[in-house]
Design an enzyme around this catalytic site. Sequence first.
Site, short mmCIF file in Angstrom:
data_model
loop_
_atom_site.label_atom_id
_atom_site.label_comp_id
_atom_site.label_asym_id
_atom_site.label_seq_id
_atom_site.Cartn_x
_atom_site.Cartn_y
_atom_site.Cartn_z
N PRO A 138 0.81 -1.23 0.00
CA PRO A 138 0.00 0.00 0.00
C PRO A 138 0.84 1.28 0.00
CG PRO A 138 0.21 -0.82 2.23
CD PRO A 138 1.05 -1.72 1.37
N THR A 140 0.22 3.65 2.11
CA THR A 140 0.23 4.18 3.47
C THR A 140 1.44 3.69 4.28
OG1 THR A 140 -1.32 2.39 3.91
CG2 THR A 140 -2.24 4.59 3.64
N ASN A 141 1.87 2.46 4.05
CA ASN A 141 3.08 1.92 4.69
C ASN A 141 3.98 1.35 3.61
OD1 ASN A 141 1.67 2.17 7.20
ND2 ASN A 141 0.87 0.11 6.98
N CYS A 272 -3.62 1.31 9.40
CA CYS A 272 -4.98 0.73 9.39
C CYS A 272 -5.43 0.41 10.81
CB CYS A 272 -4.99 -0.52 8.53
SG CYS A 272 -3.65 -1.67 8.92
N GLU A 361 -13.43 5.18 6.99
CA GLU A 361 -12.01 5.13 7.35
C GLU A 361 -11.30 6.29 6.64
OE1 GLU A 361 -9.62 2.35 5.15
OE2 GLU A 361 -8.42 1.82 6.89
P1 NAD Z 1 -5.21 0.63 -2.10
O1 NAD Z 1 -6.17 -0.48 -1.95
O2 NAD Z 1 -5.56 1.81 -2.91
O3 NAD Z 1 -3.86 0.06 -2.76
C1 NAD Z 1 -3.17 -1.08 -2.24
C2 NAD Z 1 -2.41 -1.76 -3.35
O4 NAD Z 1 -3.31 -2.42 -4.22
C3 NAD Z 1 -1.61 -0.84 -4.24
O5 NAD Z 1 -0.40 -1.47 -4.60
C4 NAD Z 1 -2.50 -0.63 -5.45
O6 NAD Z 1 -1.77 -0.30 -6.59
C5 NAD Z 1 -3.16 -1.98 -5.55
N1 NAD Z 1 -4.49 -1.99 -6.13
C6 NAD Z 1 -5.57 -1.34 -5.62
N2 NAD Z 1 -6.67 -1.62 -6.36
C7 NAD Z 1 -6.26 -2.48 -7.32
C8 NAD Z 1 -6.93 -3.16 -8.40
N3 NAD Z 1 -8.23 -3.00 -8.63
N4 NAD Z 1 -6.20 -3.96 -9.20
C9 NAD Z 1 -4.87 -4.14 -9.00
N5 NAD Z 1 -4.18 -3.52 -8.01
C10 NAD Z 1 -4.87 -2.71 -7.19
O7 NAD Z 1 -4.79 1.04 -0.63
P2 NAD Z 1 -3.81 2.19 -0.12
O8 NAD Z 1 -4.48 3.50 -0.22
O9 NAD Z 1 -2.48 2.06 -0.74
O10 NAD Z 1 -3.71 1.76 1.41
C11 NAD Z 1 -4.69 2.08 2.34
C12 NAD Z 1 -5.68 0.97 2.58
O11 NAD Z 1 -5.00 -0.22 2.90
C13 NAD Z 1 -6.57 1.27 3.76
O12 NAD Z 1 -7.86 0.80 3.53
C14 NAD Z 1 -5.89 0.53 4.90
O13 NAD Z 1 -6.75 0.21 5.96
C15 NAD Z 1 -5.41 -0.69 4.17
N6 NAD Z 1 -4.26 -1.28 4.84
C16 NAD Z 1 -4.44 -2.47 5.47
C17 NAD Z 1 -3.37 -3.05 6.12
C18 NAD Z 1 -3.52 -4.35 6.85
O14 NAD Z 1 -2.50 -4.89 7.28
N7 NAD Z 1 -4.70 -4.87 7.04
C19 NAD Z 1 -2.12 -2.41 6.13
C20 NAD Z 1 -1.98 -1.21 5.44
C21 NAD Z 1 -3.07 -0.65 4.79
#
Ligand code: NAD
Length: 466
Positions: A138, A140-141, A272, A361
Amino acid sequence: MTIDPTLLEAAVRKVLAALPADEKPSASGDGVFDDMDAAVAAASTAAKNYRACSLAERRRFVQAIRDCMTLPENLDYMAAQAVIETGMGDVAHKYLKNKFAAENTPGVEDLETSAWSGDHGLTTVEYSAYGVIGAITPTTNPTETVICNAIGMLAAGNAVVFSPHPRAKNLSLWQVRKLNKALAAAGAPANLIVTVSDPSIENTNKMIAHPDVRMLVATGGPGIVHTVLSSGKKAIGAGAGNPPVVVDETADIAHAAKCIVDGASFDNNLPCTAEKEIIAVDSIADLLKFNLLKNGAYEITPEQAKQLESIILNAKGTGPNTAWVGKPACEILQAIGIEPPAGVRLVVFEAAADHPFVVHELMMPVLGLVRVPDVDAAIELAVELEHGNRHTAIMHSRDVKKLTKMGREIQTTIFVKNGPSFNGIGIGGEGYSTFTIAGPTGEGLTRTRNFARTRRCVLVDDLNIR
Ligand code: NAD
């Protein structure tokens, strides 16, 4: 025209000598490939070569990752660059998160063998590698997730293809190159950690569909978690949360307030796991607010919160406006014309339970405080606002019965009692660290063994020496 190979080599050597150390490719390549097929092919070869390595060698490679990622100059670079490139978060907190990820993520020691011996011989069940894992990280981290996934996945004997968020592209490529150099210096097979030079949704989808990628690990929002779970492959989904923090009348209110401000402002609320809304029993709500303000929170009026809605929510009002995710409290206050006093870390306001900042969120240091008549109502509302994510919840109370009730009702993967949320991921609390918290698929706080499959090995009739 033919080129004299000696002259060509001399010319290449001259160019390489002039490059800064960071940009020189190591003899085994830098792990960054122009297309996904080439990246997966390289990782597949690496995974095969890795099988020939001993556990002692694996431990050495994992240590090389830890050593590389905890070099002070690398910690400084990752923390600063993440904020610069993604436009989110806090440099000092990112430094801490990366350090904990590098030092506190479990390694090879997590792979415990089970054994049965008896008249019919000896049977062991061992944790064994999947081969190539595709890991989606992600914004965010960005670096924390690469560190903790790289350690766990390599410790389990796998090679990994990273698919970073395009908004963290340059830093992720830098990190993959750094890790490849460190692994090469430690004698690891080439390309245990790879990525593509142009991370994109298309490339992520290619990786997900590639037959040689045996397992997928997605750390991100609901979209990507759903995508990997629909892939037909073994997948770990670490998805979104909306952690409520409950404060009841038995809590140490001054302590609870400090914990809430520390946790909810950590990395500008990007984790998160961070507190996303406060649910306070009415009888202590004023005292809690007084103490929140004493610890660096700033209270805005419901009217000012209304003004903020059109700024920090997306156009449909269904979630955050990405441009404001992970921004500091002072910038958010300035956006509605408030000159923030020095030291402001968090914005709070009294909210109804259905306020969009409470329900969604946001991942910003803006928290609604919802009053409820008693602790039972607080627990009920916390369950509702967590939306069944089974992610993280926090409670401040000295009533063991009510703490137990909350734990039972909310069913979250992480439940922190009487501390800031980050204690739940091993930062200041007991237990190992991870930045991939798999609520949807049940692995919980992921560790090395989650990136391995179990295999039974049976020797019939011998090697029982009892
Ligand atoms: P995001 O879902 O926008 O992106 C995460 C990753 O998925 C990125 O690499 C992005 O390019 C990819 N991605 C997203 N949609 C996709 C698709 N349709 N097809 C292919 N690849 C896709 O999330 P973000 O904004 O980067 O991170 C924040 C979110 O992640 C928040 O909802 C947070 O709660 C969650 N998060 C969860 C954890 C956990 O351990 N549970 C940890 C960190 C962040």
